[in-house]
Design a protein around this motif. Structure first.
Motif, PDB file in Angstrom:
ATOM      1  N   ASN A 117      23.078 162.727 -95.708  1.00 55.48           N
ATOM      2  CA  ASN A 117      22.139 163.785 -96.069  1.00 55.48           C
ATOM      3  C   ASN A 117      21.265 163.305 -97.225  1.00 55.48           C
ATOM      4  O   ASN A 117      21.771 163.009 -98.309  1.00 55.48           O
ATOM      5  CB  ASN A 117      22.912 165.038 -96.489  1.00 55.48           C
ATOM      6  CG  ASN A 117      21.984 166.226 -96.733  1.00 55.48           C
ATOM      7  OD1 ASN A 117      20.770 166.108 -96.663  1.00 55.48           O
ATOM      8  ND2 ASN A 117      22.576 167.371 -97.023  1.00 55.48           N
ATOM      9  N   PRO A 118      19.942 163.199 -97.006  1.00 55.81           N
ATOM     10  CA  PRO A 118      19.062 162.711 -98.070  1.00 55.81           C
ATOM     11  C   PRO A 118      18.896 163.691 -99.226  1.00 55.81           C
ATOM     12  O   PRO A 118      18.384 163.321-100.284  1.00 55.81           O
ATOM     13  CB  PRO A 118      17.731 162.485 -97.342  1.00 55.81           C
ATOM     14  CG  PRO A 118      17.766 163.458 -96.209  1.00 55.81           C
ATOM     15  CD  PRO A 118      19.205 163.507 -95.770  1.00 55.81           C
ATOM     16  N   GLY A 119      19.315 164.935 -99.025  1.00 61.18           N
ATOM     17  CA  GLY A 119      19.221 165.916-100.099  1.00 61.18           C
ATOM     18  C   GLY A 119      17.871 166.601-100.161  1.00 61.18           C
ATOM     19  O   GLY A 119      16.911 166.217 -99.497  1.00 61.18           O
ATOM     20  N   GLY A 126      20.780 170.786 -99.049  1.00 68.85           N
ATOM     21  CA  GLY A 126      22.073 170.554 -99.663  1.00 68.85           C
ATOM     22  C   GLY A 126      22.095 169.308-100.528  1.00 68.85           C
ATOM     23  O   GLY A 126      21.064 168.729-100.872  1.00 68.85           O
ATOM     24  N   GLU A 127      23.316 168.861-100.867  1.00 69.15           N
ATOM     25  CA  GLU A 127      23.484 167.724-101.761  1.00 69.15           C
ATOM     26  C   GLU A 127      23.315 166.403-101.015  1.00 69.15           C
ATOM     27  O   GLU A 127      23.667 166.275 -99.850  1.00 69.15           O
ATOM     28  CB  GLU A 127      24.867 167.774-102.413  1.00 69.15           C
ATOM     29  CG  GLU A 127      25.082 168.979-103.323  1.00 69.15           C
ATOM     30  CD  GLU A 127      26.426 168.938-104.002  1.00 69.15           C
ATOM     31  OE1 GLU A 127      27.168 167.947-103.791  1.00 69.15           O
ATOM     32  OE2 GLU A 127      26.741 169.880-104.742  1.00 69.15           O
TER      33      GLU A 127
END
Length: 210
Positions: A117-119, A126-127
């Motif tokens: 997840n790149p954030g 999300g994180e």
């Protein structure tokens, strides 16, 4: 570089399985079988020491395969629950291969990748960091090694291999897109083709593939 796990969720006869396991090998840059990086896993009980790459031919696994008929999500759950155990035997828990029944019918396989997840700062949600989710792309046997190695070393991203406009297909996998610019008028076999055909012929001569 670690080995890459191969999970069989279909029920192939030995000749179809041997053909698939041969065609996913790297005949472009590596020497087969010395440089093989594929490890066939058939038991949920992982070995205590690194098994190394699986040698061909293999025997009939239809009655001795814990992963038969599993979904992609169930395979992912197994990997996430065994990350440390896989690392201890030098098998990647970030990238793996699945060959399902559709794959044996169409000469395709599923390269799977743990989702990073790149954030929010990179237009994600999300994180930032690795998650328990995964993505899969269906592609020809012969293209599997190139994709999984490039994902493993972060040389190319998952998005570069798939048709993002087409999205996820009914089988839960993204549609692969070829890097080829179109039809090739040159019918001559490449060195890669010649090496692959030679290895296939050796298995044919032994009665291990059709």
């Amino acid at each position: 570089m670690p080995e890459f796990a191969v999970f069989i969720t279909g029920k192939p006869p030995p000749k179809a399985l041997n053909r698939a396991l041969l065609l996913i090998q790297d005949f472009e840059f590596g020497e087969y079988p010395e440089d093989s990086q594929w490890t066939l896993l058939t038991s949920k009980k992982l070995p205590s020491t690194a098994p190394g790459a699986t040698s061909l031919p293999v025997s009939d696994i239809r009655d001795n395969n814990d992963f038969s008929s599993m979904s992609l999500a169930e395979i992912n759950d197994f990997i996430r629950a065994n990350e440390d155990a896989l690392s201890a035997i030098d098998i990647s828990s970030g990238d793996w291969l699945v060959i399902d029944q559709k794959g044996f019918e169409t000469s395709t396989c599923l390269v799977c990748e743990q989702f990073y997840n790149p954030g929010e700062e990179s237009e994600g949600e999300g994180e930032e960091g690795l998650t328990d989710e995964f993505r899969a792309a269906r592609l020809p046997y012969e293209e599997a090694h190139g994709m999984i190695v490039n994902l493993d070393i972060a040389n190319m991203g998952f998005e570069e291999y798939v048709d993002e406009e087409a999205g996820v297909q009914e089988d839960g996998a993204w549609r692969w897109q070829s890097f080829s610019s179109g039809a090739d008028d040159n019918d001559d076999m490449t060195d890669e083709d010649i090496k692959r055909e030679k290895a296939l012929q050796e298995l044919r001569d032994g009665g291990h593939v059709d």
